[in-house]
Design an enzyme around this catalytic site. Sequence first.
Site, PDB file in Angstrom:
ATOM      1  N   CYS A   1      52.663  26.847  57.481  1.00 27.56           N
ATOM      2  CA  CYS A   1      51.310  26.957  58.037  1.00 27.56           C
ATOM      3  C   CYS A   1      50.950  25.738  58.883  1.00 27.56           C
ATOM      4  O   CYS A   1      51.501  25.552  59.949  1.00 27.56           O
ATOM      5  CB  CYS A   1      50.305  27.216  56.905  1.00 27.56           C
TER       6      CYS A   1
ATOM      7  N   HIS B   1      52.578  32.121  54.515  1.00 27.66           N
ATOM      8  CA  HIS B   1      52.732  31.371  53.270  1.00 27.66           C
ATOM      9  C   HIS B   1      53.745  32.044  52.344  1.00 27.66           C
ATOM     10  O   HIS B   1      53.378  32.952  51.598  1.00 27.66           O
ATOM     11  CB  HIS B   1      51.383  31.278  52.541  1.00 27.66           C
TER      12      HIS B   1
ATOM     13  N   GLU C   1      54.914  30.927  49.672  1.00 20.46           N
ATOM     14  CA  GLU C   1      54.547  30.657  48.263  1.00 20.46           C
ATOM     15  C   GLU C   1      53.457  31.611  47.773  1.00 20.46           C
ATOM     16  O   GLU C   1      53.140  31.649  46.593  1.00 20.46           O
ATOM     17  CB  GLU C   1      54.123  29.193  48.104  1.00 20.46           C
TER      18      GLU C   1
END
Lengths: 202, 270
Positions: A79, A184, A186
Amino acid sequence: MIAIIDYGMGNLRSVAKALEAAGAKNVKVTSSAGLILRADKLVLPGVGAMQEAMRELRKLRLLEVIKKNIFRKPFLGICLGLQLLFSESQEGGKVRGLGIFKGGVKRFSRKLKVPQMGWNQIRIKNQESRIKNFKNIPDNSYFYFCHSYYVIPEDKSIIIATTDYGREFVSAIAKDNLFACQFHPEKSQRLGLRLLENFVKI
Amino acid sequence: MLTKRIIPCLDVKDGRVVKGVKFLELKDAGDPVRVSKRYEEEEADELVFLDITASAENRKIILDVVRRTAENVFMPLTVGGGVRDLSDIRSLLNAGADKVSINTAAVKDPNLIKRASDKYGSQCIVVAIDAKLIRNQPALAKRSGPGKPVTSNQKRWEVFINGGRTPTGLDALKWARQAEKLGAGEILLTSIDYDGTKCGYDLELTKAVTSSVNIPVIASGGAGKKEDFYTVLTAAGADAALAASLFHYRELTVKELKGYLKKRGIAIRC
């Protein structure tokens, strides 16, 4: 050891936990230049504004150590960690980034709902990355995005994935052992963890 | 293509998931981490935790719940309820929340939205609006002065705070626009009239808000069946639809719902 660079912005704990779930044995969240130097791999995460991020990185005296080590070991940018790699941003006037790559960071059109918030697909643009960064990840897979700005690299050869939001924009880049994405991993459930696993296994 | 989001909401009280009807009558519905894990398996797009713990000393429990959830579930998590200042926001983000939703505190001090979004970025600041239809519209028409009479088809909604108990006199649409201007990255819009009724989302309210702002809007309150999601995501222009009890009691699974919406031609990840 994987060092997650902590400059006080963004959800570093989630990144650490996701890397562990993807098989990483030794993950450290740190703002110590010494640890960054000693790390086997580097992760630059982050959400928020580029100007504030550059200010924090400067304050912590991390700009040089990042620039010097970015191609020396496998690097993952997420990001804001992707946007920071570029030379300048139109955000709040002109903001200078790390300048690893030439190019700009631009805000989405006012005609769109900004931030782009949610799950969107990636189109894999590069054969080599299909078996490297995106190993076991099908084309058109969904990842979680949450951002108002996107990058425009001058060197088109580093573009490995794009996504559509009002227009086609660059959602991932790679060069040697550097990989950076706008989305993202994660936060992208199963496929996100798979992408992180590809990084952990380098 | 950016997809529409389906978001289960977990009302959390003293560390447990509970669910009430019209903000009242709470029932126990399980452990937040376990419930979250189930939703992740069903490919829910995001999760919202709403902390409705009353006592100040039990407020720290939510941080532990968020921490444990973020260790086990790898998907976007928004946490709200009782967020008063920047330090509350920081604690939640550090614990593993991706977004924090502010409601009462933002109404009392609108500048909190600006301070929070300047500091942490718009993308992690959600402004939650609990709105209720104003029934005696003519009275308001008089107050709004000559020249701009409120006709019967121009409905208006008032913002309520403190868990839907306290009226504020604020117009919901004006407040939504102001929140956007101050830096909110998203609006979580709950209809107090429809919440818990299962007779569908408040389409008029949702439509009015989605056409007033240029940030994503999550519709909440009233989901009862699959069609309700379809209508709010299409006709009312919502970017995401939230529901709680429907998913908790497995009257409808997220997976089944997403399959249905996809078949009806909505951009859905599944």
